[in-house]
Design a protein around this motif. Structure first.
Motif, short mmCIF file in Angstrom:
data_model
loop_
_atom_site.label_atom_id
_atom_site.label_comp_id
_atom_site.label_asym_id
_atom_site.label_seq_id
_atom_site.Cartn_x
_atom_site.Cartn_y
_atom_site.Cartn_z
N GLN A 246 -16.39 -57.27 -22.18
CA GLN A 246 -16.91 -56.82 -23.47
C GLN A 246 -15.78 -56.47 -24.43
N GLY A 247 -14.73 -55.85 -23.92
CA GLY A 247 -13.60 -55.53 -24.77
C GLY A 247 -12.96 -56.78 -25.36
N LEU A 251 -12.65 -57.90 -29.35
CA LEU A 251 -11.31 -58.10 -29.89
C LEU A 251 -11.14 -59.48 -30.50
N VAL A 252 -11.64 -60.51 -29.84
CA VAL A 252 -11.33 -61.87 -30.25
C VAL A 252 -12.27 -62.42 -31.30
N VAL A 265 -6.18 -69.69 -26.52
CA VAL A 265 -6.01 -68.27 -26.18
C VAL A 265 -5.56 -68.20 -24.72
N VAL A 266 -4.50 -67.41 -24.46
CA VAL A 266 -4.07 -67.15 -23.10
C VAL A 266 -4.18 -65.66 -22.85
N ASP A 278 -17.08 -66.54 -23.92
CA ASP A 278 -18.44 -66.16 -24.33
C ASP A 278 -18.57 -66.14 -25.85
N ILE A 279 -17.61 -65.52 -26.53
CA ILE A 279 -17.68 -65.42 -27.99
C ILE A 279 -17.48 -66.78 -28.64
N ALA A 280 -16.59 -67.60 -28.09
CA ALA A 280 -16.38 -68.94 -28.64
C ALA A 280 -17.68 -69.73 -28.62
#
Length: 355
Positions: A246-247, A251-252, A265-266, A278-280
């Motif tokens: 979740q954090g 953030l992203v 992203v790494v 998940d967000i992507a």
């Protein structure tokens, strides 16, 4: 109620300790020679098993204090000075908190160390806290400290007490300390970055942890240096490992919503990589066409995600075995092997990078 995974001794307990430097361990024989008494006299002074004159007792104690010698509890428990117990201290604050999938690396490490200790007919003691004075009386032969912080006070205390101590990962403020089983952070991060670049990535965001240990500090430094050598402005964010999936999502998301969003992203943790994926997907980005994702630490999160996430598989079992071997070398009076190479991980290129 179980104690927290991370709890150090109080500031008062360390006020007078100074900054000990790792030299050869002071032994009971050193005290005996300096005080001009026999080894048995020093032993009896500390054990109280036989009467010692007050003058001799005072001389022995003053000499021990001068040399910073304190008797190993195991030396008091057995004639051979071995209790058959090895202490393990886990320094990351969320090492044994949360779900098993969130602590997979630590669970594997504990298991590997335990197996290697048992193979030597000894037992492993997991030490949850150095704030409890009673734990200092556990008669362990030596300690393995996993993931020490920079200028770690727990490492200071163990060295001050002249206890054989091996670190898994070095104290990043004191890389000259011997007896370290280490991973090659530069190799793993560099190979992942090179691989992302070879697959077309030009705007890479790195999400690293906040712990002040070698894993976090070196990962960040390698990424900054890699970006500088390519003339790119590095994108780096820090996130406490305990914030997990979740954090990373929170953030992203602003980064991925921008027109000039990262194309790769790494992350330093598998949980972070899963949150990024998940967000992507929520934003309608295609993985890996629009965004490539890789993690520096393989876990259930990276293997089970759809798509599966490219990750670095650290040689955890070999790392635990090396730490145990080093500790018993130290216990037996051998010197650490010179220029022992850090262990390298294996990258599993998966669907998140087009593999």
């Amino acid at each position: 109620m179980s104690r927290p995974a991370l709890e150090t001794v109080s500031g008062e307990e360390f006020e007078q300790m100074g900054s000990p430097r790792r030299r050869g361990r002071v032994t009971i024989r050193d005290v005996a020679e300096r005080a001009n008494v026999s080894v048995s006299t020093v032993s009896h002074t500390f054990s109280g098993k036989r009467p010692i004159s007050e003058e001799t007792r005072r001389r022995v104690l003053e000499t021990a204090e001068e040399l910073r010698y304190s008797p190993n509890p195991s030396a008091q428990s057995l004639k051979l000075g071995r209790s058959g117990l090895v202490g393990l201290v886990l320094r990351p604050r969320d090492a044994i908190a949360g779900s098993i999938s969130g602590t997979e690396t630590i669970v594997r490490l504990i298991g590997a160390i335990a197996v290697h200790v048992v193979e030597r007919n000894c037992a492993l003691v997991l030490v949850p806290s150095f704030g409890d004075a009673s734990l200092r009386q556990v008669p362990v032969d030596g300690y393995i400290v996993a993931g020490p912080y920079g200028s770690d006070p727990v490492v200071d205390e163990l060295l001050e007490r002249n206890l054989p101590t091996v670190m898994i990962e070095e104290d990043p403020d004191r890389p000259d300390l011997p007896w370290v089983a280490a991973l090659d952070h530069a190799d793993g991060m560099t190979r992942i970055l090179d691989g992302l670049e070879a697959r077309g990535a030009r705007n890479i965001l790195a999400i690293v942890g906040k712990e002040n240990n070698a894993w976090t500090r070196y990962s960040r430094e390698v990424f900054l240096d890699w970006s500088k050598r390519r003339g790119r402005s590095p994108l780096v964010e820090e996130l406490y490992e305990g914030e997990g999936v979740q954090g990373a999502r929170l953030l992203v998301e602003p980064y991925l919503a921008r027109p000039d969003r990262p194309d790769a992203v790494v992350t330093s943790a598998g949980r972070f990589a899963a949150g990024v994926a998940d967000i992507a997907q929520k934003l309608g980005l295609r993985i890996p066409q629009d965004l490539m994702i890789a993690s520096l630490l393989d876990s259930g999160y990276t293997r089970s995600h759809e798509p599966a996430i490219t990750s670095l598989q650290a040689p955890i079992e070999e790392l635990g075995g090396r730490a145990v071997a080093l500790l018993f070398d130290e216990l037996d009076g051998r010197q650490p092997a010179p220029d022992q190479e850090p262990l390298k991980g294996v990258i599993e290129w998966r669907a998140s990078t087009g593999d």
